[in-house]
Scaffold this motif. Structure first.
Motif: not given
Length: 256
Positions: A26, A204, A207-208, A220, A223, A239, A242-243
């Motif tokens: 990522t 983002l 991705g969530d 992934e 993101y 960020f 999130r990772v």
């Protein structure tokens, strides 16, 4: 086909993700270039230099960014001259550049956009009503009233506004994530991306939503799309969080 996944020192087999390392890929993967801006773009630049800033230049910049349709590129700039007549706004349409003074409120900003684009494309009254409803919805969401926020955002779609709709879909995506409507949140994030392909927050949120669905490889990718558009977000706490959530989900999936 099952694929091998190595996360946090754990190697196992998992069907839901094709990562070698969620964190490493990522943050470091090079992917396709960012999409170009829309053709026929109108450029609007708001002076946020000292004098104009005191006269509300930053607030006008935020209002114009929230009102503008996708083909209008809004950004800040340095001094445009005419200090004392601000906030000053420069606009470029079809190669012609003009500077407008005393654009000190959201209403004046909306009138300027209507002047630049024409009333057939941009109705200042409708756009201001949509902006007010979105801001009210976002305030409700911040207070934890997600259901109220969704009702307010749904009302925006009946106003026939064209400006800032990527922000409306962004906000409703966040709202739907909060109330557990994951598929709706994904649809809204993808619509925001369709309207404004360079909108990082929408990537983002996509991705969530995918992460909440257990689609870890797709999350992934979303993101990484955001990271392609702005590599500096790798340093942001949100960020990194999130990772880390993605890593935790992968560890949980590989160690049931």
């Amino acid at each position: 086909m099952a694929v091998a996944v190595a996360v946090a020192g754990v190697t196992t087999t998992n069907r839901s993700c094709c990562l070698a390392s969620a964190h490493r890929r990522t943050l470091h993967r090079h992917r396709h270039p960012a999409p170009p801006r829309a053709s026929g773009a109108v450029e609007v630049r708001v002076c946020t230099n000292r004098t104009c800033a005191r006269q509300g230049g930053r607030e006008v910049l935020a209002a114009l960014a929230g009102l503008a349709p996708p083909r209008v590129d809004v950004d800040s700039c340095g001094c445009l001259g005419r200090c004392g007549a601000g906030p000053n706004v420069a606009a470029s349409v079809g190669g012609s550049i003009a500077v407008f003074g005393h654009v000190g409120t959201a209403a004046r900003g909306a009138q300027l956009l209507e002047h630049l684009l024409g009333a057939a494309e941009f109705n200042a009254a409708a756009e201001l009503a949509a902006l007010a409803a979105r801001e009210k919805a976002e305030a409700a969401l911040e207070k934890g009233s997600a259901a109220e926020a969704e009702v307010l955002l749904n009302e925006v779609f009946g106003l026939n506004a064209c400006g800032g709709m990527h922000l409306v879909y962004r906000s409703r995506s966040k709202t739907r994530l909060a109330i557990g409507d994951i598929s709706g949140a994904l649809e809204d994030a993808e619509e925001a991306i369709r309207i404004s392909p360079r909108f990082i927050q929408a990537h983002l949120l996509r991705g969530d939503a995918l992460l909440a669905m257990g689609e870890y490889c797709a999350a992934e990718d979303a993101y990484a799309d955001a990271l392609d558009l702005d590599p500096s977000i790798r340093r942001s706490k949100s960020f990194k969080a999130r990772v880390e959530r993605l890593r935790e989900k992968l560890v949980s999936a590989t160690n049931p």
